[in-house]
Design a protein around this motif. Structure first.
Motif, mmCIF file in Angstrom:
data_model
loop_
_atom_site.group_PDB
_atom_site.id
_atom_site.type_symbol
_atom_site.label_atom_id
_atom_site.label_comp_id
_atom_site.label_asym_id
_atom_site.label_seq_id
_atom_site.Cartn_x
_atom_site.Cartn_y
_atom_site.Cartn_z
ATOM 1 N N PHE A 1 0.333 7.110 -6.535
ATOM 2 C CA PHE A 1 -0.820 7.978 -6.776
ATOM 3 C C PHE A 1 -0.518 9.438 -6.423
ATOM 4 O O PHE A 1 -1.022 10.360 -7.077
ATOM 5 N N ALA A 2 0.312 9.612 -5.403
ATOM 6 C CA ALA A 2 0.720 10.980 -5.069
ATOM 7 C C ALA A 2 1.526 11.588 -6.212
ATOM 8 O O ALA A 2 1.316 12.753 -6.601
ATOM 9 N N ARG B 1 -8.308 1.920 8.554
ATOM 10 C CA ARG B 1 -8.759 1.218 7.359
ATOM 11 C C ARG B 1 -9.745 0.105 7.698
ATOM 12 O O ARG B 1 -10.762 -0.095 7.020
ATOM 13 N N MET C 1 -5.981 4.296 4.148
ATOM 14 C CA MET C 1 -5.484 3.049 3.595
ATOM 15 C C MET C 1 -4.164 2.599 4.206
ATOM 16 O O MET C 1 -3.818 1.429 4.132
ATOM 17 N N ASN C 2 -3.420 3.507 4.807
ATOM 18 C CA ASN C 2 -2.110 3.151 5.348
ATOM 19 C C ASN C 2 -2.086 2.995 6.861
ATOM 20 O O ASN C 2 -1.078 2.551 7.412
ATOM 21 N N SER D 1 0.812 -1.217 0.000
ATOM 22 C CA SER D 1 0.000 0.000 0.000
ATOM 23 C C SER D 1 0.847 1.271 0.000
ATOM 24 O O SER D 1 0.456 2.277 -0.585
ATOM 25 N N ARG D 2 2.006 1.243 0.618
ATOM 26 C CA ARG D 2 2.825 2.466 0.678
ATOM 27 C C ARG D 2 3.343 2.849 -0.704
ATOM 28 O O ARG D 2 3.344 4.028 -1.078
ATOM 29 N N ALA E 1 -5.370 8.390 1.674
ATOM 30 C CA ALA E 1 -4.038 7.830 1.869
ATOM 31 C C ALA E 1 -3.834 7.434 3.327
ATOM 32 O O ALA E 1 -3.278 6.373 3.628
ATOM 33 N N PHE F 1 -6.314 14.338 -0.928
ATOM 34 C CA PHE F 1 -5.684 13.034 -1.187
ATOM 35 C C PHE F 1 -5.173 12.392 0.101
ATOM 36 O O PHE F 1 -5.177 11.170 0.245
ATOM 37 N N ALA F 2 -4.759 13.217 1.041
ATOM 38 C CA ALA F 2 -4.186 12.695 2.286
ATOM 39 C C ALA F 2 -5.202 11.887 3.089
ATOM 40 O O ALA F 2 -4.824 10.982 3.838
ATOM 41 N N TRP G 1 1.971 2.084 -3.533
ATOM 42 C CA TRP G 1 0.814 2.547 -4.296
ATOM 43 C C TRP G 1 0.458 3.983 -3.903
ATOM 44 O O TRP G 1 0.082 4.796 -4.757
ATOM 45 N N THR G 2 0.577 4.288 -2.624
ATOM 46 C CA THR G 2 0.287 5.651 -2.175
ATOM 47 C C THR G 2 1.258 6.639 -2.806
ATOM 48 O O THR G 2 0.867 7.707 -3.294
#
Length: 819
Positions: free
Chosen positions: A31-32, A69, A63-64, A24-25, A60, A56-57, A27-28
């Motif tokens: 996307f950032a 989550r 999900m992290n 996930s990190r 993010a 966006f944060a 991917w974050t």
């Protein structure tokens, strides 16, 4: 242009992250970076960027941070998952939990680590004691087995054979030496049964059953110390002959439906009040029942009065007990007649036994189903694969010899392409069957692989059916006319037995292989189900998001491999098998992705869509069978003789996998999902072809040659050495042909061209000698061989009295002088 670059970069970046199963990190960060690129390209100012990144944060952060989550995103999914989770009976749960996963899990997960199979799993070998037993006791027993006399005349094994089996402890190969058994490996047990089955189906089954599902194995794994002391020494030395009564009139493959019951009660037994069970049961198809001295029994246990100590539990489920066959109330009924081996019925009404007779004692009350599933899965990996391999070994060696000896139009019939089509299948399948027998039996020595053994049972018995039928077709009347000369008839008659026992093949393919494999082999599905049943949101959160990454990874990999022809997939070897390792990895990945989509879309409905399940089972099965071929080729030195046989099988497996995927997708109930599957799994359409006629004809021709491979494939088989033996006469004639074939062909050629004339072979030989084509010594050799050849091709004939009395009237069988 900038937008195009961003779009391409986004696709490539997402592709790479999915391909390498990024967390996930990463991917974050991706996307950032993508958001930043889009904002920069659009000319957004600092304020807009700040607002966009602040928005966006939020996702993010969610999900992290796992705790957030789980509550915000995963909890609703968890609730829905529990709502649609199909109900699972205790029987189904025990079946799923029983046994182990093995190489099937590697193939199912889409990223097989081939070195685990090739190097870490060592090729099985016999111990010195096992090898001696094969070379001596097994050969001696085989020499005692006259299959025609057993099957047609006596319909039973001779008394001296029964005594020899007891004395040499053939019934206790799986019982440890501690209790007086032989303590053989599963691989050695498989070899013993295989060799016996090449001689006599009845002899093989008689040995097989006590060493498969039966009291001995159940006691070894689950029995109490007292039960082991009481029963195992007698089972080891043959004092006791066991049977296991599971199947009944109302319960065949669905063993959970058995109506037989045991009610906990107290009753006087041997002069004192005893806690026990009152059993009522009716069983059929029980092998060795007519001669059994002890009976293993499966029944449903009920304790309505709570006498076992739990007043809140009355239904304990399937339980196993062991009782003497002469126990009051036990009735050993009449005999069935599936073949010459002993098989019959067992009945009882209100039969009282002490509670201590439950296998494993009171603690194992209700544990019978798991016992049976675990032991049955091991037995499937030894017994039926052994019978299947044995049939193929006889078909391979005898049909190869027959195809060279038998001539039509002055040519060995094995040279005709129509015959080569059948012989090619015999040769290819014999190679595959031996590869599967060796691999599956060796797997049983390290674990209890339930899915692998189900694959072996289904596909090996089906291949046995094909091989035996092909052999009969090639032999023609030589295989149709029964008698002491026919080495194919008993195996042909035994095909339905192997197909049906230990779970009918229809059930195995349609329900068991994929149904159990999809849940047990998948790294996430069963743990997710367990987390849901335990209401463990935190564990489910870990599994669910891992599952999402896993599915995305397999989707991207399957599509990538399909587009590139798996060109960039790694292979453990650089030789001619490298391309097959790559393609099997591709199909493994495709199976993992397709299975995920299928379970996600259809859920519990998949249980009722048996044809779809069967086709995914075919994919998993072909992956395993191809792995067995690769392993066998690798372990046996990657020889030039092995290569065409391995390639024929691997090409056929890939073609069958492709066909199974196509039929699965064509019949998938959701057309949109079906289109997605077809695009990702088979992006370029059909890429695999069936083996060519040239390759098939090559291995068919090799079957007639005296190669080292021919000897290796038929090593665990018994063939006679004398001309009055059922297989020996064909062996002797074949060996004589090899010695005389050059001069024999010269003679036949001379006859064909009219250089050696005459109406009979005697006249033709005299003419050939007179014309200087061959010498008198050569003519004498041809005459002797031709008589031997004719005898090997001949069939039997009998008097009507002999037939009418099943051979009980003393009468010499006469040889019909028609080849």
């Amino acid at each position: 242009m900038t937008a195009l670059y961003i779009t391409v970069g986004a696709i490539v970046g997402a592709w790479v992250l999915a391909y390498y199963e990024a967390g996930s990190r990463l991917w974050t960060i991706f996307f950032a970076a993508l958001l930043g690129a889009i904002l920069t390209a659009s000319g957004a100012g600092t304020l807009v960027m700040g607002i966009a990144f602040a928005i966006f944060a939020v996702p993010a952060l969610i999900m992290n941070v796992k705790s957030i989550r789980a509550k915000v995103v995963t909890a609703p999914v968890f609730k829905g998952f529990k709502a649609v989770l199909p109900p699972m009976t205790s029987t189904e749960r025990e079946a799923l939990e029983a046994g182990d996963t093995w190489w099937d899990a590697e193939m199912f997960r889409g990223k097989p680590e081939w070195n685990k199979l090739l190097d870490d799993h060592k090729a099985a070998e016999y111990t010195a004691e096992e090898q001696s037993f094969m070379d001596n006791e097994v050969n001696e027993l085989c020499a005692m087995l006259d299959d025609w006399k057993i099957s047609f005349e006596d319909k039973d094994l001779p008394e001296e054979v029964w005594n020899f089996m007891r004395e040499k402890r053939f019934f206790s190969m799986l019982i440890s030496k501690e209790w007086g058994g032989l303590g053989f490996s599963a691989y050695a047990q498989s070899a013993v049964v295989t060799k016996l089955a090449t001689r006599s189906l009845a002899g093989a089954v008689t040995v097989m059953v006590p060493n498969s599902l039966g009291p001995g194995e159940l006691l070894m794994h689950y029995g109490t110390d007292e039960q082991k002391k009481h029963w195992l020494p007698g089972l080891a030395d043959g004092t006791h002959i066991p049977c296991f009564a599971l199947t009944g009139p109302e319960a065949g493959s669905d063993a959970g439906a058995i109506p037989d019951v045991g009610i906990v009660c107290e009753q006087e037994f041997e002069g004192k009040k005893t806690l026990g069970l009152k059993l009522t049961f009716s069983k059929r198809y029980i092998t060795l029942a007519p001669v059994a001295t002890c009976v293993g029994l499966a029944f449903k246990l009920y304790d309505p009065e709570g006498l076992l100590g739990d007043e809140n539990k009355s239904d304990y489920g399937i339980t196993c007990a062991l009782l003497p066959a002469d126990h009051p109330g036990v009735e050993i009924g009449n005999r069935h007649f599936p073949a010459a081996f002993m098989n019959g019925t067992v009945r009882g009404e209100d039969v009282f036994i002490p509670v201590d007779w439950i296998i494993g004692g009171v603690e194992k009350a209700g544990g019978g189903w798991r016992m049976l599933v675990e032991c049955l899965s091991a037995g499937r990996g030894i017994s039926l694969p052994a019978l299947s391999a044995a049939s193929s070994k006889v078909a391979y060696r005898m049909t190869g010899a027959y195809s060279r000896l038998r001539r039509q139009f002055k040519t060995p019939i094995g040279m005709f392409e129509g015959v080569q089509e059948a012989n090619g299948r015999i040769a290819g399948y014999t190679y595959k069957l031996e590869a599967m027998r060796a691999l599956t039996a060796s797997a049983v020595d390290v674990c209890s692989p339930s899915v692998v053994t189900a694959i072996a049972k289904y596909h090996m018995t089906e291949m046995m059916r094909t091989v035996t039928t092909d052999a009969v077709d090639v032999h023609g009347g030589r295989a149709v006319q029964q008698g002491p000369r026919n080495y194919l008839a008993t195996g042909y008659q035994g095909i339905p037995i192997a197909i049906t026992v230990e779970g009918a093949n229809i059930l195995t393919r349609n329900l068991m292989i994929f149904g159990q494999g999809a849940i047990r082999c998948h790294p996430y599905v069963f743990p997710e189900m367990e987390a849901a049943r335990d209401d463990n949101l935190s564990e489910f959160d870990n599994l669910f998001w891992g599952h999402i990454g896993y599915s995305a990874n397999r989707a991207v990999r399957a599509f990538t491999y399909g587009l590139t022809g798996a060109a960039f997939v790694s292979s453990p070897t650089n030789g001619p098998m490298a391309k097959y390792y790559k393609q099997l990895t591709r199909m493994s990945c495709a199976l993992a992705f397709t299975s995920d989509v299928t379970m996600g879309v259809l859920g519990g409905e998949l249980k009722r869509m048996e044809n779809l399940s069967a086709r995914l089972a075919d994919v998993l099965s072909e992956l395993y069978m191809a792995s067995a071929v690769l392993k066998y080729y690798y372990d046996n030195g990657e020889t030039a003789e092995d290569l065409p046989h391995a390639e024929w099988n691997l090409q056929l497996s890939l073609f069958n996998i492709q066909t199974a995927f196509e039929e699965f997708i064509d019949n998938f109930p959701n057309p949109v999902v079906a289109r997605i599957l077809k695009t990702l799994v088979l992006p370029l359409g059909r890429s695999y072809k069936q083996p060519s006629d040239k390759l098939r004809n090559k291995i068919a021709a090799m079957m007639m040659e005296p190669t080292a491979l021919r000897d290796r494939l038929t090593k665990e088989a018994y063939f006679g050495t004398s001309e009055d033996d059922v297989t020996g006469r064909m062996e002797c004639a074949y060996n004589s042909l090899l010695a005389i074939e050059p001069v024999y062909n010269k003679f036949l050629k001379a006859v064909g061209k009219g250089k050696a004339t005459g109406l009979t072979i005697t006249e033709q030989l005299a003419s050939a000698v007179a014309n200087g084509i061959i010498t008198q010594i050569e003519a004498d050799g041809i005459a002797a061989f031709d008589k031997q050849r004719f005898d090997a091709l001949a069939t039997d004939e009998f008097t009507k009295e002999y037939i009418a009395t099943s051979g009980k009237v003393a009468n010499e069988a006469k040889i019909e002088q028609i080849a």
